[in-house]
Design a protein around this motif. Structure first.
Motif, PDB file in Angstrom:
ATOM      1  N   GLU A   2       0.384  -1.033  -0.327  1.00 27.33           N
ATOM      2  CA  GLU A   2      -0.154   0.067   0.279  1.00 27.33           C
ATOM      3  C   GLU A   2       0.952   1.271  -0.249  1.00 27.33           C
ATOM      4  OE1 GLU A   2      -3.095   2.510   2.425  1.00 27.33           O
ATOM      5  OE2 GLU A   2      -3.204   0.101   3.268  1.00 27.33           O
ATOM      6  N   ALA A   3       1.845   1.225   0.785  1.00 31.53           N
ATOM      7  CA  ALA A   3       2.459   2.371   0.995  1.00 31.53           C
ATOM      8  C   ALA A   3       2.911   2.342  -0.142  1.00 31.53           C
ATOM      9  CB  ALA A   3       3.807   2.255   1.818  1.00 31.53           C
ATOM     10  N   PHE A   4       3.750   1.326  -1.126  1.00 32.63           N
ATOM     11  CA  PHE A   4       4.668   2.134  -2.610  1.00 32.63           C
ATOM     12  C   PHE A   4       3.518   2.562  -3.569  1.00 32.63           C
ATOM     13  CE2 PHE A   4       5.565  -0.084  -6.640  1.00 32.63           C
ATOM     14  CZ  PHE A   4       6.732   0.459  -6.732  1.00 32.63           C
ATOM     15  N   PHE A   5       2.687   1.705  -3.323  1.00 30.49           N
ATOM     16  CA  PHE A   5       1.539   2.044  -4.899  1.00 30.49           C
ATOM     17  C   PHE A   5       1.124   3.728  -3.969  1.00 30.49           C
ATOM     18  CE2 PHE A   5       1.656  -2.732  -5.295  1.00 30.49           C
ATOM     19  CZ  PHE A   5       1.708  -2.903  -7.247  1.00 30.49           C
ATOM     20  N   GLY A   6       0.622   3.988  -3.565  1.00 28.48           N
ATOM     21  CA  GLY A   6       0.019   4.503  -2.467  1.00 28.48           C
ATOM     22  C   GLY A   6       1.139   6.367  -3.484  1.00 28.48           C
ATOM     23  N   ILE A  13       0.238  11.286 -10.153  1.00 28.19           N
ATOM     24  CA  ILE A  13      -0.905  12.552 -10.813  1.00 28.19           C
ATOM     25  C   ILE A  13      -0.214  13.809 -10.160  1.00 28.19           C
ATOM     26  CG2 ILE A  13      -2.805  13.200  -9.766  1.00 28.19           C
ATOM     27  CD1 ILE A  13      -3.075  10.227 -10.229  1.00 28.19           C
ATOM     28  N   ALA A  14       0.693  13.779  -8.806  1.00 29.11           N
ATOM     29  CA  ALA A  14       0.773  15.485  -8.966  1.00 29.11           C
ATOM     30  C   ALA A  14       2.306  16.047  -9.330  1.00 29.11           C
ATOM     31  CB  ALA A  14       1.367  15.425  -7.108  1.00 29.11           C
ATOM     32  N   CYS A 169      -7.191  16.230 -10.729  1.00 27.28           N
ATOM     33  CA  CYS A 169      -7.506  14.534  -9.774  1.00 27.28           C
ATOM     34  C   CYS A 169      -6.261  14.339  -9.100  1.00 27.28           C
ATOM     35  CB  CYS A 169      -6.793  13.688 -11.092  1.00 27.28           C
ATOM     36  SG  CYS A 169      -8.211  13.564 -12.522  1.00 27.28           S
ATOM     37  N   ALA A 170      -5.615  15.611  -8.611  1.00 24.39           N
ATOM     38  CA  ALA A 170      -4.439  14.706  -7.974  1.00 24.39           C
ATOM     39  C   ALA A 170      -5.345  15.705  -6.519  1.00 24.39           C
ATOM     40  CB  ALA A 170      -3.348  16.309  -8.385  1.00 24.39           C
ATOM     41  N   PHE A 171      -6.324  16.414  -7.208  1.00 19.62           N
ATOM     42  CA  PHE A 171      -6.519  16.921  -5.834  1.00 19.62           C
ATOM     43  C   PHE A 171      -7.874  16.096  -4.969  1.00 19.62           C
ATOM     44  CE2 PHE A 171     -10.356  19.562  -4.055  1.00 19.62           C
ATOM     45  CZ  PHE A 171     -10.079  20.552  -2.899  1.00 19.62           C
ATOM     46  N   VAL A 172      -8.466  15.747  -5.581  1.00 20.82           N
ATOM     47  CA  VAL A 172      -9.019  14.497  -4.866  1.00 20.82           C
ATOM     48  C   VAL A 172      -8.134  13.812  -4.679  1.00 20.82           C
ATOM     49  CG1 VAL A 172     -10.886  12.541  -5.752  1.00 20.82           C
ATOM     50  CG2 VAL A 172     -10.880  15.151  -6.260  1.00 20.82           C
ATOM     51  N   LEU A 173      -7.403  12.888  -4.986  1.00 29.76           N
ATOM     52  CA  LEU A 173      -6.650  11.727  -4.295  1.00 29.76           C
ATOM     53  C   LEU A 173      -6.132  12.112  -3.495  1.00 29.76           C
ATOM     54  CD1 LEU A 173      -5.464   8.973  -5.121  1.00 29.76           C
ATOM     55  CD2 LEU A 173      -3.115  10.744  -5.611  1.00 29.76           C
ATOM     56  N   PHE A 174      -5.468  13.359  -3.205  1.00 30.97           N
ATOM     57  CA  PHE A 174      -4.791  14.164  -2.102  1.00 30.97           C
ATOM     58  C   PHE A 174      -6.045  14.146  -0.930  1.00 30.97           C
ATOM     59  CE2 PHE A 174      -1.066  14.946  -4.277  1.00 30.97           C
ATOM     60  CZ  PHE A 174      -0.064  14.254  -3.139  1.00 30.97           C
ATOM     61  N   ILE A 175      -7.300  14.661  -1.149  1.00 31.48           N
ATOM     62  CA  ILE A 175      -8.419  14.785   0.037  1.00 31.48           C
ATOM     63  C   ILE A 175      -8.591  13.495   0.466  1.00 31.48           C
ATOM     64  CG2 ILE A 175     -11.022  15.434   0.032  1.00 31.48           C
ATOM     65  CD1 ILE A 175      -8.566  17.731   0.261  1.00 31.48           C
ATOM     66  N   ALA A 178      -6.124  11.991   2.771  1.00 34.62           N
ATOM     67  CA  ALA A 178      -6.558  13.185   4.036  1.00 34.62           C
ATOM     68  C   ALA A 178      -7.565  11.816   5.209  1.00 34.62           C
ATOM     69  CB  ALA A 178      -7.371  14.059   3.665  1.00 34.62           C
ATOM     70  N   VAL A 179      -9.083  11.853   4.279  1.00 33.77           N
ATOM     71  CA  VAL A 179      -9.920  10.938   5.059  1.00 33.77           C
ATOM     72  C   VAL A 179      -9.927   9.638   5.080  1.00 33.77           C
ATOM     73  CG1 VAL A 179     -12.841  10.213   4.122  1.00 33.77           C
ATOM     74  CG2 VAL A 179     -11.813  12.723   3.237  1.00 33.77           C
ATOM     75  N   ILE A 180      -9.166   8.898   4.469  1.00 32.49           N
ATOM     76  CA  ILE A 180      -8.564   8.379   4.304  1.00 32.49           C
ATOM     77  C   ILE A 180      -7.643   8.159   5.967  1.00 32.49           C
ATOM     78  CG2 ILE A 180      -7.527   5.996   3.790  1.00 32.49           C
ATOM     79  CD1 ILE A 180      -7.688   6.300   1.560  1.00 32.49           C
ATOM     80  N   THR A 181      -6.814   8.878   6.345  1.00 33.28           N
ATOM     81  CA  THR A 181      -6.007   8.943   7.160  1.00 33.28           C
ATOM     82  C   THR A 181      -6.558   8.553   8.457  1.00 33.28           C
ATOM     83  OG1 THR A 181      -3.701   9.696   5.564  1.00 33.28           O
ATOM     84  CG2 THR A 181      -4.270  10.606   8.185  1.00 33.28           C
TER      85      THR A 181
END
Length: 184
Positions: A2-6, A13-14, A169-175, A178-181
């Motif tokens: 998960e750490a590698f792929f995430g 994307i960023a 898309c990068a914005f949504v990914l980072f949000i 944040a939500v998952i964290t």
């Protein structure tokens, strides 16, 4: 994994539309040596992201655990907002001409990454995951995935990617990060 792929996905994307892509385009236009420039990107990113990930691991050790998930989530939100702000590249390449394309790329990419959103993201990802090597390799791969197409397809590719869509898309990914964290 998960750490590698995430980490790979977050940085790939960023990086689209980031100043390092513009720098890659300038370097390949100047030197016409995409493989040499790719090697320079690899070395600079490995060093920069290793230092960043070590900082993230250290921060995870010194910041109280009850604060960590909130700080990481807030950092992801900050990076999400940051990716919506377009970057510009400076043309400081000529001062490095005497050292050749590999050294020029190493130095310029390392400097371009200092304080950049992907460096900050690497610190955050290393603090979030207990997988230093996976984060370093993932963020480095993400950087290469974003920049190698620029080296080999140049302006053609940049003219066909709608950067505002990629930034959102990068914005949504980072949000999402944040939500998952927070939910975990």
């Amino acid at each position: 994994m998960e750490a590698f792929f995430g980490s790979t996905l977050a940085v790939a994307i960023a990086e689209i539309g980031d100043k390092t892509q513009l720098l890659a385009l300038l370097l390949v236009a100047r030197y016409h040596r995409p493989w040499t420039i790719a090697a320079g990107i690899l070395v600079a990113t490995l060093v920069n992201h290793a230092v960043s990930a070590l900082l993230g691991v250290w921060l995870a050790d010194v910041i109280p655990s009850q604060w960590m998930s909130w700080l990481i989530a807030a950092s992801f939100v900050a990076v999400a907002i940051w990716v919506l702000i377009p970057d510009k590249a400076d043309d400081n390449i000529s001062r490095w001409d005497k050292y050749g394309p590999f050294v020029a790329t190493c130095v310029l990419f390392f400097i371009a990454e200092i304080g950049d959103k992907t460096q900050v993201a690497t610190v955050i990802l290393a603090a979030k995951y207990d997988a230093l090597i996976a984060v370093i390799l993932g963020t480095t791969l993400g950087m290469l995935l974003a920049n190698l197409p620029v080296l080999f397809t140049g302006r053609w590719l940049l003219c066909r990617i709608p950067l505002n869509v990629v930034h959102w898309c990068a914005f949504v990914l980072f949000i999402g990060f944040a939500v998952i964290t927070v939910l975990r």
